[in-house]
Design a protein around this motif. Structure first.
Motif, PDB file in Angstrom:
ATOM      1  N   ILE A  23       0.831  -1.214   0.000  1.00  0.00           N
ATOM      2  CA  ILE A  23       0.000   0.000   0.000  1.00  0.00           C
ATOM      3  C   ILE A  23       0.863   1.261   0.000  1.00  0.00           C
ATOM      4  N   THR A  24       1.875   1.309   0.865  1.00  0.00           N
ATOM      5  CA  THR A  24       2.680   2.532   0.949  1.00  0.00           C
ATOM      6  C   THR A  24       3.506   2.764  -0.310  1.00  0.00           C
ATOM      7  N   VAL A  25       4.093   1.706  -0.859  1.00  0.00           N
ATOM      8  CA  VAL A  25       4.889   1.873  -2.078  1.00  0.00           C
ATOM      9  C   VAL A  25       3.977   2.229  -3.254  1.00  0.00           C
ATOM     10  N   PHE A  26       2.821   1.583  -3.337  1.00  0.00           N
ATOM     11  CA  PHE A  26       1.873   1.893  -4.414  1.00  0.00           C
ATOM     12  C   PHE A  26       1.397   3.347  -4.314  1.00  0.00           C
ATOM     13  N   ALA A  27       1.052   3.766  -3.098  1.00  0.00           N
ATOM     14  CA  ALA A  27       0.594   5.144  -2.900  1.00  0.00           C
ATOM     15  C   ALA A  27       1.699   6.140  -3.256  1.00  0.00           C
ATOM     16  N   ASP A  28       2.934   5.808  -2.914  1.00  0.00           N
ATOM     17  CA  ASP A  28       4.056   6.697  -3.243  1.00  0.00           C
ATOM     18  C   ASP A  28       4.273   6.780  -4.752  1.00  0.00           C
ATOM     19  N   VAL A  29       4.159   5.651  -5.446  1.00  0.00           N
ATOM     20  CA  VAL A  29       4.301   5.652  -6.911  1.00  0.00           C
ATOM     21  C   VAL A  29       3.201   6.493  -7.550  1.00  0.00           C
ATOM     22  N   ILE A  30       1.965   6.311  -7.101  1.00  0.00           N
ATOM     23  CA  ILE A  30       0.843   7.101  -7.633  1.00  0.00           C
ATOM     24  C   ILE A  30       1.077   8.588  -7.360  1.00  0.00           C
ATOM     25  N   ALA A  31       1.512   8.904  -6.139  1.00  0.00           N
ATOM     26  CA  ALA A  31       1.757  10.307  -5.793  1.00  0.00           C
ATOM     27  C   ALA A  31       2.856  10.904  -6.668  1.00  0.00           C
ATOM     28  N   ARG A  32       3.872  10.129  -6.961  1.00  0.00           N
ATOM     29  CA  ARG A  32       4.977  10.646  -7.786  1.00  0.00           C
ATOM     30  C   ARG A  32       4.540  10.902  -9.220  1.00  0.00           C
TER      31      ARG A  32
END
Length: 166
Positions: A23-32
């Motif tokens: 979840i955190t890595v996916f959210a960070d990728v989406i945010a980037r």
């Protein structure tokens, strides 16, 4: 209650850690990509969860008798010797696990004394190092039970060489 804890504790920590990482890595990728920004704490939380996942995975592997071991020579011996060899092997692993736990306590105490914190979350680094203590303790308890099974009950059936699935 203790049986449920014994059965589900490591798998729960492992799954929760993995889900949090995803979840955190996916959210960070989406945010980037979508927002041209980054979630500052994402990498640190993912790293923390990864450490707990690995250390609790070791304990879980011991519980399920899936930890790495070479059984080629052990399988060549008669049952009486297998039992002795397995007992010695598990005893050595127990000494190692207790040593890891003791050193984990020392490392964690040093981190607390220094007052170091993780850069993004500002959590104490002792949270990260505590995984070593928990894992060492759980591994030691699992190995003590394994030694009981081998030494007192004479049960080595869980250690018989199994064919690996293909």
């Amino acid at each position: 209650m203790f049986r449920l804890l014994e059965k589900y504790f490591e798998p729960t920590v492992i799954v929760a850690s993995l889900v949090t990482i995803i979840i955190t890595v996916f959210a960070d990728v989406i945010a980037r990509f979508a927002l041209s920004t980054s979630i500052v704490v994402a990498n640190e939380i993912a790293r923390l969860c990864f450490v707990y996942l690995i250390y609790f995975g070791i304990s879980y592997a011991i519980r399920e008798h899936r930890h790495m071991r070479v059984t080629f020579f052990v399988d060549k011996f008669p049952s009486q010797f297998k039992r002795l060899i397995l007992f010695v092997s598990e005893s050595i692993f127990l000494v190692y696990s207790v040593t890891v736990c003791v050193l984990g306590v020392e490392i964690t105490q040093q981190a607390i004394a220094r007052g170091k914190t993780l850069s993004a979350t500002q959590w104490p680094t002792s949270i990260l190092y505590a995984a070593i203590i928990f894992s060492g303790l759980l591994c030691s308890l699992r190995l003590l039970y394994s030694l009981y099974q081998i030494g007192v009950k004479g049960d080595i059936s869980l250690y018989q060489n199994e064919e690996m699935p293909q």
